[in-house]
Design a protein around this motif. Structure first.
Motif, PDB file in Angstrom:
ATOM      1  N   HIS A 161      -7.801 -11.652   3.733  1.00 44.81           N
ATOM      2  CA  HIS A 161      -7.802 -11.949   2.296  1.00 44.81           C
ATOM      3  C   HIS A 161      -8.935 -11.205   1.598  1.00 44.81           C
ATOM      4  O   HIS A 161      -8.721 -10.557   0.561  1.00 44.81           O
ATOM      5  CB  HIS A 161      -7.904 -13.455   2.056  1.00 44.81           C
TER       6      HIS A 161
ATOM      7  N   VAL B 153      -0.660 -10.727  -7.325  1.00 43.66           N
ATOM      8  CA  VAL B 153      -0.965  -9.536  -6.522  1.00 43.66           C
ATOM      9  C   VAL B 153      -0.166  -8.340  -7.034  1.00 43.66           C
ATOM     10  O   VAL B 153      -0.718  -7.255  -7.249  1.00 43.66           O
ATOM     11  CB  VAL B 153      -0.683  -9.776  -5.021  1.00 43.66           C
TER      12      VAL B 153
ATOM     13  N   THR C  40      -8.203  -8.178  -1.071  1.00 45.24           N
ATOM     14  CA  THR C  40      -8.582  -8.411  -2.467  1.00 45.24           C
ATOM     15  C   THR C  40      -9.701  -7.480  -2.912  1.00 45.24           C
ATOM     16  O   THR C  40      -9.777  -7.153  -4.098  1.00 45.24           O
ATOM     17  CB  THR C  40      -8.944  -9.887  -2.744  1.00 45.24           C
TER      18      THR C  40
ATOM     19  N   TRP D 250      -0.810 -16.928  -0.956  1.00 39.13           N
ATOM     20  CA  TRP D 250      -1.041 -15.859  -1.935  1.00 39.13           C
ATOM     21  C   TRP D 250      -0.188 -16.119  -3.169  1.00 39.13           C
ATOM     22  O   TRP D 250       0.872 -16.725  -3.079  1.00 39.13           O
ATOM     23  CB  TRP D 250      -0.625 -14.506  -1.349  1.00 39.13           C
TER      24      TRP D 250
END
Length: 183
Positions: free
Chosen positions: A173, A9, A177, A4
């Motif tokens: 993931h 993020v 996301t 990541w």
């Protein structure tokens, strides 16, 4: 997905929080768009060894590189290694979190090979063996990460009363996301 971009993020979470200053998005009042620090590798490894499991790589790398909850879908991503800080009220998620950490529970084979839509008719604690609770959506609905068997790595939603136990994302993931990209 094995890695990541922590800064990306966290930037997305800050942007989402800025667009939602009143925390009107579902669950924002609970997680407040805040992320705890990532966990040290030794702590993650100790958790895996204590429970006889290997965490799916996308989830494992998230808690190692980005944070150990809570900003995330539903009422927030539950921490891997420490219970949610004591709040004014007890949440159903607290009991789920503790039950997941019972000896052998996470390493037990996931009992389903196919989704079970509708009322499940089986106690939820029997169906959630081999899974880790990720988040609570309220009303007894939980999002769980499958840890064992052919469905390992998938995120499923369990709603014992109405929705059954069904997949919602092919992996952590994708699930996380999607939350980072609000409508």
């Amino acid at each position: 997905m094995g890695s990541w971009d922590e800064s990306a993020v966290r930037a997305r979470i800050r942007q989402t929080a800025a667009r939602d200053p009143k925390r009107a998005r579902f669950g924002a009042d609970t997680h407040r768009y805040e992320l705890a620090p990532p966990l040290p590798e030794a702590q993650i490894r100790a958790f895996e060894e204590a429970h006889g499991i290997e965490l799916p790589s996308a989830y494992r790398s998230f808690v190692a590189e980005v944070g150990n909850g809570p900003a995330g879908p539903g009422h927030g991503l539950m921490p891997l290694t420490a219970p949610r800080p004591q709040a004014d009220e007890e949440w159903a998620a607290d009991d789920e979190w503790e039950q997941d950490r019972l000896p052998g529970r996470l390493a037990t084979p996931f009992p389903l090979t196919e989704p079970r839509p509708g009322r499940i008719g089986t106690p939820a604690d029997e169906l959630t063996l081999g899974t880790l609770m990720l988040a609570e959506e309220g009303c007894g609905i939980f999002l769980r990460l499958i840890l064992t068997g052919p469905r390992a790595g998938q995120v499923w939603q369990i709603d014992p009363d109405w929705g059954g136990f069904v997949p919602v994302a092919p992996g952590f993931h994708t699930w996380y996301t999607q939350w980072l990209t609000p409508p």
